[in-house]
Design an enzyme around this catalytic site. Structure first.
Site, PDB file in Angstrom:
ATOM      1  N   ARG A  11      -9.221   9.914  -6.266  1.00  0.00           N
ATOM      2  CA  ARG A  11     -10.198   9.011  -5.650  1.00  0.00           C
ATOM      3  C   ARG A  11     -11.547   9.708  -5.418  1.00  0.00           C
ATOM      4  O   ARG A  11     -12.595   9.060  -5.418  1.00  0.00           O
ATOM      5  CB  ARG A  11      -9.605   8.502  -4.333  1.00  0.00           C
ATOM      6  CG  ARG A  11     -10.443   7.528  -3.562  1.00  0.00           C
ATOM      7  CD  ARG A  11     -10.516   6.167  -4.228  1.00  0.00           C
ATOM      8  NE  ARG A  11     -11.251   5.276  -3.355  1.00  0.00           N
ATOM      9  CZ  ARG A  11     -12.564   5.252  -3.250  1.00  0.00           C
ATOM     10  NH1 ARG A  11     -13.299   6.069  -3.990  1.00  0.00           N
ATOM     11  NH2 ARG A  11     -13.149   4.421  -2.412  1.00  0.00           N
ATOM     12  N   ARG A  45       0.840  -1.203   0.000  1.00  0.00           N
ATOM     13  CA  ARG A  45       0.000   0.000   0.000  1.00  0.00           C
ATOM     14  C   ARG A  45       0.873   1.249   0.000  1.00  0.00           C
ATOM     15  O   ARG A  45       0.676   2.163   0.792  1.00  0.00           O
ATOM     16  CB  ARG A  45      -0.953   0.017   1.210  1.00  0.00           C
ATOM     17  CG  ARG A  45      -1.759  -1.235   1.371  1.00  0.00           C
ATOM     18  CD  ARG A  45      -3.199  -0.994   0.986  1.00  0.00           C
ATOM     19  NE  ARG A  45      -3.926  -2.249   1.090  1.00  0.00           N
ATOM     20  CZ  ARG A  45      -4.696  -2.572   2.116  1.00  0.00           C
ATOM     21  NH1 ARG A  45      -4.903  -1.713   3.082  1.00  0.00           N
ATOM     22  NH2 ARG A  45      -5.303  -3.726   2.147  1.00  0.00           N
ATOM     23  N   ASP A  61      -5.164  -4.614  -7.163  1.00  0.00           N
ATOM     24  CA  ASP A  61      -5.614  -5.208  -5.899  1.00  0.00           C
ATOM     25  C   ASP A  61      -5.616  -6.721  -6.015  1.00  0.00           C
ATOM     26  O   ASP A  61      -5.817  -7.264  -7.113  1.00  0.00           O
ATOM     27  CB  ASP A  61      -7.008  -4.719  -5.511  1.00  0.00           C
ATOM     28  CG  ASP A  61      -7.263  -4.973  -4.034  1.00  0.00           C
ATOM     29  OD1 ASP A  61      -6.829  -4.159  -3.209  1.00  0.00           O
ATOM     30  OD2 ASP A  61      -7.850  -6.016  -3.697  1.00  0.00           O
ATOM     31  N   ARG A 101      -4.549   6.296   0.279  1.00  0.00           N
ATOM     32  CA  ARG A 101      -5.283   7.432   0.828  1.00  0.00           C
ATOM     33  C   ARG A 101      -4.488   8.344   1.741  1.00  0.00           C
ATOM     34  O   ARG A 101      -4.964   9.418   2.097  1.00  0.00           O
ATOM     35  CB  ARG A 101      -6.533   6.921   1.564  1.00  0.00           C
ATOM     36  CG  ARG A 101      -7.598   6.401   0.599  1.00  0.00           C
ATOM     37  CD  ARG A 101      -8.655   5.607   1.321  1.00  0.00           C
ATOM     38  NE  ARG A 101      -8.052   4.392   1.853  1.00  0.00           N
ATOM     39  CZ  ARG A 101      -8.718   3.453   2.517  1.00  0.00           C
ATOM     40  NH1 ARG A 101      -9.995   3.608   2.748  1.00  0.00           N
ATOM     41  NH2 ARG A 101      -8.095   2.390   2.959  1.00  0.00           N
ATOM     42  N   TYR A 139     -11.247 -14.568   1.616  1.00  0.00           N
ATOM     43  CA  TYR A 139     -12.223 -13.564   1.180  1.00  0.00           C
ATOM     44  C   TYR A 139     -13.441 -14.209   0.533  1.00  0.00           C
ATOM     45  O   TYR A 139     -14.570 -13.843   0.818  1.00  0.00           O
ATOM     46  CB  TYR A 139     -11.597 -12.567   0.202  1.00  0.00           C
ATOM     47  CG  TYR A 139     -10.836 -11.472   0.904  1.00  0.00           C
ATOM     48  CD1 TYR A 139     -11.517 -10.510   1.641  1.00  0.00           C
ATOM     49  CD2 TYR A 139      -9.463 -11.414   0.859  1.00  0.00           C
ATOM     50  CE1 TYR A 139     -10.827  -9.515   2.306  1.00  0.00           C
ATOM     51  CE2 TYR A 139      -8.760 -10.429   1.521  1.00  0.00           C
ATOM     52  CZ  TYR A 139      -9.455  -9.484   2.251  1.00  0.00           C
ATOM     53  OH  TYR A 139      -8.775  -8.508   2.913  1.00  0.00           O
TER      54      TYR A 139
END
Ligand code: CP3
Length: 324
Positions: free
Chosen positions: A15, A2, A51, A6, A128
């Site tokens: 974004r 990452r 991702d 953000r 997931y």
């Protein structure tokens, strides 16, 4: 891990206009976001903006990100019948947008900064798709693993196949190293890691090694089973921050390179606290060849970019002696 995201205002500006998935699917945007951290910091490598969940959509496993953050799998996979509905994919064509991003980024930074591609490891992807999203206890994963190990295994095989093909396609498109993220494997004990996970990771590593790009395996939370983790055969093992790097390396053996392992939340601290902990990681690495300094997991949104700059510069300054 990452590296983009953000915590950077220039990321948030894009974004604000596009969803995260839209950003991933537009090679021009994904390329720009990959390059953002490189413009600010003296980083030694770039990691492509994408991702681990992207291969799921063409496999027939729809997902979205909830507005409050975190992935949501629309129809979780919990039975043999569910697994039959999942298909293997050709990542070269079905994830062509990621390959285009890699080619664009490579063109921009070729000869200056190496480019890393990545994928989710089979168990982390399986958790997931079985849980359907974030979980505290992995109850659905473990239920399937214990009640119907053949189905669990079939799902792992499918994910391993996709993962290997996806990483190979990324190498072809320009990735110079590839990293496998096993973010949630630390919720397993060594018995089930060895029984249900290890051979699938080894399969991916075997398929991908020897194609000109080192393979990095990051097994988060696995410091209690590094003897097993070393058996996957990766060129580099990524270590989280819960163990001293010296102890980790002793368990992994001298032949493997080690990536890690500063606690990412150290970056919340003032520069003096960061400096002290960088020095500790480097002291534990002890100048061994094959240490790749990294965080023990990903950057979080509340981190101040100035602290990231301080960290990168401190690593270079404090390790200059060891590198010469
Ligand atoms: O490091 C980089 O700059 C490359 C980009 C990258 C992202 N995800 C972008 C991202 C990488 C390497 C990942 C890997 C990833 N994705 C992992 C493995 C690493 C880890 O952290 O353990 C995992 C588990 C995922 C799955 C995922 N993607 C989650 C759980 C989330 C939500 C996180 C959150 O805080 O909301 C994402 C979304 C995501 N992936 C973001 C970014 C920049 C945030 C998206 C946004 O802007 O809203």
């Amino acid at each position: 891990m990452r590296q983009a995201g953000r915590y950077l205002p220039e990321y948030r500006a894009i974004r604000d206009k596009l969803s995260f998935i839209e950003m991933c699917k537009r090679p021009d945007v994904a390329c720009e976001v990959t390059l953002q951290p490189l413009r600010r910091f003296e980083l030694d490598a770039a990691i492509v903006f994408a991702d681990i969940l992207l291969p799921l959509e063409p496999m027939g496993i729809g997902f979205h990100f909830a507005p409050e953050g975190g992935p949501v799998i629309e129809r979780p996979i919990r039975s043999g019948r569910d697994v039959k509905g999942v298909r293997a994919i050709d990542p070269r064509t079905e994830l062509d947008y990621v390959m285009q991003t890699l080619r664009l980024v490579r063109r921009e930074i070729d000869g200056k900064t190496p480019l890393i591609g990545f994928a989710g490891a089979p168990y982390t992807l399986a958790s997931y798709v079985i849980e359907g999203g974030h979980t505290r206890d992995y109850a659905h994963v473990k239920t399937l693993m214990f009640d119907d190990p053949a189905t669990f295994d079939r799902l792992m095989e499918l994910l391993a196949e996709v993962c290997a093909g996806y990483l190979l396609a990324q190498i072809e498109a320009g990735a110079q190293a590839v990293q496998l993220f096993d973010s949630w494997v630390g919720w397993l004990g060594p018995y089930d890691y060895e029984r249900h996970v290890l051979r699938h990771v080894r399969y991916v590593v075997d398929q991908v090694r020897g194609h000109g790009a080192p393979v990095i395996y990051f097994a988060n939370g696995a410091s209690g089973m590094l003897d097993l983790v070393s058996q996957v055969g990766a060129d580099v093992i990524g270590v989280d921050w819960r163990i001293g790097l010296d102890r980790a390396w002793e368990q992994l053996g001298a032949d493997v390179a080690v990536q890690g392992n500063l606690d990412p939340l150290t970056l919340l601290g003032p520069p003096a606290a960061i400096e002290e902990r960088v020095a500790d990681v480097l002291r534990r690495a002890g100048g061994r060849p094959g240490h790749v300094f990294n965080l023990g997991h990903g950057l979080v949104p509340q981190i101040d970019p100035d602290n990231v700059r301080y960290l990168v510069d401190a690593v270079h300054r404090l390790s200059a002696g060891a590198r010469d």
